[in-house]
Write a protein that holds these residues in place. Structure first.
Motif: not given
Length: 94
Positions: A31, A34, A38, A55, A59, A74, A76
């Protein structure tokens, strides 16, 4: 999936996702990694809408990796996304 949707997803992956996390194995994507991606996209001047769409594409791909039992969760989920801003409408004059 329509061809145009496929092409849009491919574009998002190639332009926004692969340069940041494309070299990582799926099991090594976190996470924090990621979220950093972003933040860098926003810092480059991309709109909140583009980051949110990126995203969504990422995802969905990671959700599919869960279905295929490649990863267990996941990364995301639960990330902070930029807030969408609404532009003021401009009325046309006569």
């Amino acid at each position: 999936m329509a061809l145009s949707t496929y092409n849009n997803y491919k574009k998002i992956i190639n332009i926004y996702i692969n340069p940041y996390i494309g070299s990582y194995k799926l099991s090594k994507i976190t996470p924090l990694l990621i979220q950093d991606m972003y933040t860098k996209l926003v810092d480059k001047g991309l709109s909140a809408r583009v980051v949110r769409y990126t995203h969504q594409v990422l995802s969905e791909a990671l959700d599919q990796a869960i279905i295929w039992q490649i990863i267990n969760r996941n990364p995301c989920k639960g990330l902070s996304l930029p807030k969408s801003t609404k532009k003021e409408m401009k009325a046309l004059t006569v």
